[in-house]
Design a protein around this motif. Structure first.
Motif, PDB file in Angstrom:
ATOM      1  N   LEU A 113       0.805  -1.218   0.000  1.00 15.63           N
ATOM      2  CA  LEU A 113       0.000   0.000   0.000  1.00 15.63           C
ATOM      3  C   LEU A 113       0.837   1.266   0.000  1.00 15.63           C
ATOM      4  CD1 LEU A 113      -2.895  -0.921   2.459  1.00 15.63           C
ATOM      5  CD2 LEU A 113      -2.807  -1.165  -0.021  1.00 15.63           C
ATOM      6  N   ASP A 114       2.153   1.138   0.177  1.00 17.36           N
ATOM      7  CA  ASP A 114       2.992   2.331   0.195  1.00 17.36           C
ATOM      8  C   ASP A 114       3.123   2.958  -1.192  1.00 17.36           C
ATOM      9  OD1 ASP A 114       4.363   0.147  -0.717  1.00 17.36           O
ATOM     10  OD2 ASP A 114       6.226   0.592   0.354  1.00 17.36           O
ATOM     11  N   GLU A 115       2.673   2.242  -2.220  1.00 17.77           N
ATOM     12  CA  GLU A 115       2.687   2.784  -3.577  1.00 17.77           C
ATOM     13  C   GLU A 115       1.332   3.386  -3.950  1.00 17.77           C
ATOM     14  OE1 GLU A 115       5.329   2.906  -5.574  1.00 17.77           O
ATOM     15  OE2 GLU A 115       6.540   2.016  -3.989  1.00 17.77           O
ATOM     16  N   GLY A 116       0.401   3.402  -3.022  1.00 17.76           N
ATOM     17  CA  GLY A 116      -0.951   3.862  -3.329  1.00 17.76           C
ATOM     18  C   GLY A 116      -1.907   2.683  -3.361  1.00 17.76           C
ATOM     19  N   LEU A 117      -3.165   2.955  -3.611  1.00 17.78           N
ATOM     20  CA  LEU A 117      -4.206   1.932  -3.559  1.00 17.78           C
ATOM     21  C   LEU A 117      -4.212   1.098  -4.836  1.00 17.78           C
ATOM     22  CD1 LEU A 117      -6.452   1.207  -1.521  1.00 17.78           C
ATOM     23  CD2 LEU A 117      -8.015   2.514  -2.975  1.00 17.78           C
ATOM     24  N   PRO A 118      -3.957  -0.215  -4.740  1.00 15.82           N
ATOM     25  CA  PRO A 118      -3.995  -1.043  -5.944  1.00 15.82           C
ATOM     26  C   PRO A 118      -5.423  -1.161  -6.476  1.00 15.82           C
ATOM     27  CG  PRO A 118      -3.481  -2.369  -4.000  1.00 15.82           C
ATOM     28  CD  PRO A 118      -3.580  -0.960  -3.550  1.00 15.82           C
ATOM     29  N   GLY A 119      -5.546  -1.436  -7.763  1.00 14.80           N
ATOM     30  CA  GLY A 119      -6.864  -1.533  -8.369  1.00 14.80           C
ATOM     31  C   GLY A 119      -7.553  -2.850  -8.110  1.00 14.80           C
ATOM     32  N   LEU A 147     -22.800 -18.656   1.600  1.00 20.88           N
ATOM     33  CA  LEU A 147     -22.337 -18.753   0.213  1.00 20.88           C
ATOM     34  C   LEU A 147     -21.001 -19.494   0.129  1.00 20.88           C
ATOM     35  CD1 LEU A 147     -23.113 -15.040  -0.740  1.00 20.88           C
ATOM     36  CD2 LEU A 147     -24.470 -17.040  -1.393  1.00 20.88           C
ATOM     37  N   PRO A 148     -20.908 -20.679   0.720  1.00 22.82           N
ATOM     38  CA  PRO A 148     -19.598 -21.356   0.813  1.00 22.82           C
ATOM     39  C   PRO A 148     -19.014 -21.782  -0.526  1.00 22.82           C
ATOM     40  CG  PRO A 148     -21.367 -22.827   1.495  1.00 22.82           C
ATOM     41  CD  PRO A 148     -21.982 -21.468   1.342  1.00 22.82           C
ATOM     42  N   GLN A 149     -19.825 -21.835  -1.580  1.00 27.55           N
ATOM     43  CA  GLN A 149     -19.307 -22.232  -2.891  1.00 27.55           C
ATOM     44  C   GLN A 149     -18.674 -21.075  -3.648  1.00 27.55           C
ATOM     45  OE1 GLN A 149     -19.208 -25.463  -3.489  1.00 27.55           O
ATOM     46  NE2 GLN A 149     -20.261 -25.676  -1.525  1.00 27.55           N
ATOM     47  N   THR A 150     -18.796 -19.855  -3.105  1.00 24.34           N
ATOM     48  CA  THR A 150     -18.231 -18.689  -3.785  1.00 24.34           C
ATOM     49  C   THR A 150     -16.711 -18.762  -3.786  1.00 24.34           C
ATOM     50  OG1 THR A 150     -20.097 -17.373  -3.014  1.00 24.34           O
ATOM     51  CG2 THR A 150     -18.189 -16.168  -3.847  1.00 24.34           C
ATOM     52  N   PRO A 151     -16.070 -18.623  -4.939  1.00 24.65           N
ATOM     53  CA  PRO A 151     -14.603 -18.698  -5.008  1.00 24.65           C
ATOM     54  C   PRO A 151     -13.940 -17.580  -4.188  1.00 24.65           C
ATOM     55  CG  PRO A 151     -15.569 -18.889  -7.202  1.00 24.65           C
ATOM     56  CD  PRO A 151     -16.668 -18.469  -6.278  1.00 24.65           C
ATOM     57  N   THR A 152     -12.805 -17.903  -3.636  1.00 28.68           N
ATOM     58  CA  THR A 152     -12.065 -16.950  -2.809  1.00 28.68           C
ATOM     59  C   THR A 152     -11.790 -15.620  -3.511  1.00 28.68           C
ATOM     60  OG1 THR A 152     -11.039 -18.754  -1.581  1.00 28.68           O
ATOM     61  CG2 THR A 152      -9.930 -16.624  -1.499  1.00 28.68           C
ATOM     62  N   PRO A 153     -11.360 -15.617  -4.784  1.00 32.32           N
ATOM     63  CA  PRO A 153     -11.100 -14.321  -5.432  1.00 32.32           C
ATOM     64  C   PRO A 153     -12.334 -13.416  -5.481  1.00 32.32           C
ATOM     65  CG  PRO A 153     -10.089 -16.100  -6.674  1.00 32.32           C
ATOM     66  CD  PRO A 153     -10.957 -16.739  -5.644  1.00 32.32           C
ATOM     67  N   ASP A 154     -13.520 -14.016  -5.598  1.00 32.55           N
ATOM     68  CA  ASP A 154     -14.743 -13.212  -5.601  1.00 32.55           C
ATOM     69  C   ASP A 154     -14.964 -12.548  -4.248  1.00 32.55           C
ATOM     70  OD1 ASP A 154     -15.035 -14.124  -8.156  1.00 32.55           O
ATOM     71  OD2 ASP A 154     -16.854 -15.296  -7.784  1.00 32.55           O
ATOM     72  N   VAL A 155     -14.713 -13.294  -3.180  1.00 39.56           N
ATOM     73  CA  VAL A 155     -14.879 -12.737  -1.835  1.00 39.56           C
ATOM     74  C   VAL A 155     -13.863 -11.627  -1.604  1.00 39.56           C
ATOM     75  CG1 VAL A 155     -14.953 -13.264   0.633  1.00 39.56           C
ATOM     76  CG2 VAL A 155     -15.739 -14.967  -1.016  1.00 39.56           C
ATOM     77  N   ALA A 156     -12.648 -11.828  -2.089  1.00 36.97           N
ATOM     78  CA  ALA A 156     -11.628 -10.778  -1.985  1.00 36.97           C
ATOM     79  C   ALA A 156     -12.087  -9.523  -2.721  1.00 36.97           C
ATOM     80  CB  ALA A 156     -10.301 -11.275  -2.555  1.00 36.97           C
ATOM     81  N   GLU A 157     -12.725  -9.692  -3.861  1.00 38.53           N
ATOM     82  CA  GLU A 157     -13.239  -8.545  -4.619  1.00 38.53           C
ATOM     83  C   GLU A 157     -14.326  -7.824  -3.825  1.00 38.53           C
ATOM     84  OE1 GLU A 157     -12.374  -7.155  -7.403  1.00 38.53           O
ATOM     85  OE2 GLU A 157     -11.096  -8.620  -8.415  1.00 38.53           O
ATOM     86  N   TRP A 158     -15.219  -8.574  -3.175  1.00 42.61           N
ATOM     87  CA  TRP A 158     -16.264  -7.955  -2.344  1.00 42.61           C
ATOM     88  C   TRP A 158     -15.633  -7.095  -1.259  1.00 42.61           C
ATOM     89  CZ3 TRP A 158     -19.258 -13.101  -1.059  1.00 42.61           C
ATOM     90  CH2 TRP A 158     -19.869 -13.582  -2.225  1.00 42.61           C
ATOM     91  N   ILE A 159     -14.668  -7.703  -0.563  1.00 44.63           N
ATOM     92  CA  ILE A 159     -14.043  -6.996   0.551  1.00 44.63           C
ATOM     93  C   ILE A 159     -13.282  -5.774   0.056  1.00 44.63           C
ATOM     94  CG2 ILE A 159     -12.211  -7.201   2.296  1.00 44.63           C
ATOM     95  CD1 ILE A 159     -13.200 -10.078   2.758  1.00 44.63           C
ATOM     96  N   TRP A 160     -12.583  -5.927  -1.056  1.00 39.39           N
ATOM     97  CA  TRP A 160     -11.807  -4.807  -1.590  1.00 39.39           C
ATOM     98  C   TRP A 160     -12.739  -3.673  -2.022  1.00 39.39           C
ATOM     99  CZ3 TRP A 160      -7.342  -3.741  -0.243  1.00 39.39           C
ATOM    100  CH2 TRP A 160      -6.531  -2.839  -0.953  1.00 39.39           C
ATOM    101  N   GLU A 161     -13.904  -4.028  -2.555  1.00 43.85           N
ATOM    102  CA  GLU A 161     -14.890  -3.006  -2.937  1.00 43.85           C
ATOM    103  C   GLU A 161     -15.369  -2.243  -1.707  1.00 43.85           C
ATOM    104  OE1 GLU A 161     -17.678  -0.612  -4.851  1.00 43.85           O
ATOM    105  OE2 GLU A 161     -15.980  -1.728  -5.666  1.00 43.85           O
ATOM    106  N   ILE A 162     -15.602  -2.956  -0.617  1.00 44.55           N
ATOM    107  CA  ILE A 162     -16.034  -2.300   0.622  1.00 44.55           C
ATOM    108  C   ILE A 162     -14.946  -1.362   1.146  1.00 44.55           C
ATOM    109  CG2 ILE A 162     -16.557  -2.744   3.074  1.00 44.55           C
ATOM    110  CD1 ILE A 162     -17.985  -5.317   2.110  1.00 44.55           C
ATOM    111  N   ILE A 163     -13.705  -1.827   1.110  1.00 49.74           N
ATOM    112  CA  ILE A 163     -12.600  -1.026   1.629  1.00 49.74           C
ATOM    113  C   ILE A 163     -12.359   0.214   0.779  1.00 49.74           C
ATOM    114  CG2 ILE A 163     -10.092  -1.009   1.984  1.00 49.74           C
ATOM    115  CD1 ILE A 163     -10.300  -3.972   2.753  1.00 49.74           C
ATOM    116  N   THR A 164     -12.457   0.073  -0.535  1.00 51.73           N
ATOM    117  CA  THR A 164     -12.065   1.160  -1.436  1.00 51.73           C
ATOM    118  C   THR A 164     -13.234   2.022  -1.900  1.00 51.73           C
ATOM    119  OG1 THR A 164     -12.241  -0.310  -3.373  1.00 51.73           O
ATOM    120  CG2 THR A 164     -10.095  -0.144  -2.287  1.00 51.73           C
ATOM    121  N   ARG A 165     -14.436   1.659  -1.489  1.00 51.36           N
ATOM    122  CA  ARG A 165     -15.605   2.426  -1.919  1.00 51.36           C
ATOM    123  C   ARG A 165     -15.488   3.867  -1.463  1.00 51.36           C
ATOM    124  NH1 ARG A 165     -20.632  -0.521   0.078  1.00 51.36           N
ATOM    125  NH2 ARG A 165     -20.042  -1.980  -1.580  1.00 51.36           N
ATOM    126  N   GLU A 166     -15.814   4.784  -2.326  1.00 52.81           N
ATOM    127  CA  GLU A 166     -15.734   6.221  -1.985  1.00 52.81           C
ATOM    128  C   GLU A 166     -16.775   6.575  -0.937  1.00 52.81           C
ATOM    129  OE1 GLU A 166     -13.573   8.465  -2.997  1.00 52.81           O
ATOM    130  OE2 GLU A 166     -12.504   7.081  -4.294  1.00 52.81           O
TER     131      GLU A 166
END
Length: 198
Positions: A88-94, A179-198
Motif C-alpha cells: 500500500l505504500d505505492e498507493g491503492l492497488p486496483g 455462500l460457501p461455494q463462492t470462489p475466494t477471489p470473488d470474496v476478496a473482490e467484495w471486501i476490496w470493494e467495501i474497503i475502497t468504496r468512496e
C-alpha cells in the motif's frame, strides 16, 4: 484471587516444555473447533484431547477463549499467511492485494473451523482479536494512502477502520455460512470493494 481473575495469557517463554505444552493445547482446541461449536468445548475436553492435566492448562492459560485466539493466530502463521499493509505504500492497488486473497484462501481451506469459530456459537475473543488486527492494518493503510492522496474526513481513521473491520468480518462470516461455494477471489473482490468504496 482465582485463576479467572488473573492475566488472560501467562507470560511467554522459549522453554521447550512450555512451547510443547502450549502447542498441544492449541492443536487440541483447533481439532475440537473443527468438530463442532466452540462454545460447547469444555476445558476437560481440551486437556483430554491434548493429553495433559487440567493444572497444565492453567499453567499456560486462564481461559479457553484466549487459548483459541492464540491457536487461530498460530494456525495462520504456520500456513504462512497474515494480514498486512504490504504494497500500500505505492498507493491503492486496483485489485485485491495477494496477501488478502491468500488469507481468505486459508480460511476457505479450513472453512468448518472458521465457521465454528466466527459463527453464532463461536468465540467472542477470536472475533474481537481478528477485528482489532484488521482495524490496525486498516489504520496503517489509511495513513499510507493519505501520504499519496490526503482525504478530508470528519470521521477519525481509527473509527473508520473499526467500522470497516466489522464489515469485513461480517462478509467473511456470511460467505462461510451462506455462500460457501463462492470462489475466494470473488470474496476478496467484495471486501476490496467495501474497503475502497468512496
Amino acid at each position: 484471587m482465582n485463576r479467572e481473575q488473573t492475566a488472560q495469557r501467562k507470560p511467554a517463554s522459549d522453554d521447550a516444555r512450555v512451547l510443547r505444552s502450549r502447542g498441544l493445547l492449541q492443536d487440541a482446541i483447533l481439532k475440537l473447533g473443527q468438530e463442532g461449536p466452540v462454545d460447547g468445548i469444555a476445558i476437560s475436553d481440551i486437556t483430554q484431547r491434548a493429553g495433559v492435566s487440567r493444572s497444565t492448562f492453567y499453567d499456560h492459560y486462564t481461559d479457553k477463549e484466549t487459548l483459541l485466539a492464540d491457536a487461530i493466530d498460530r494456525h495462520a502463521l504456520d500456513a504462512g499467511v497474515s494480514l498486512r499493509t504490504e504494497g500500500l505504500d505505492e498507493g491503492l492497488p486496483g485489485q485485491p492485494p495477494q496477501f488478502l486473497v491468500d488469507y481468505l484462501q486459508h480460511i476457505a481451506d479450513h472453512a468448518q473451523l472458521y465457521r465454528n469459530v466466527l459463527g453464532a456459537h463461536g468465540s467472542a475473543a477470536v472475533h474481537a482479536r481478528l477485528a482489532r488486527s484488521i482495524a490496525t492494518i486498516l489504520v496503517e493503510g489509511i495513513g499510507l494512502l493519505g501520504q499519496h492522496a490526503p482525504v478530508e474526513s470528519p470521521v477519525p481513521a481509527a473509527v473508520d477502520a473499526a467500522a470497516l473491520a466489522g464489515a469485513i468480518l461480517a462478509v467473511i462470516t456470511y460467505w462461510l455460512e451462506q455462500l460457501p461455494q463462492t470462489p475466494t477471489p470473488d470474496v476478496a473482490e467484495w471486501i476490496w470493494e467495501i474497503i475502497t468504496r468512496e
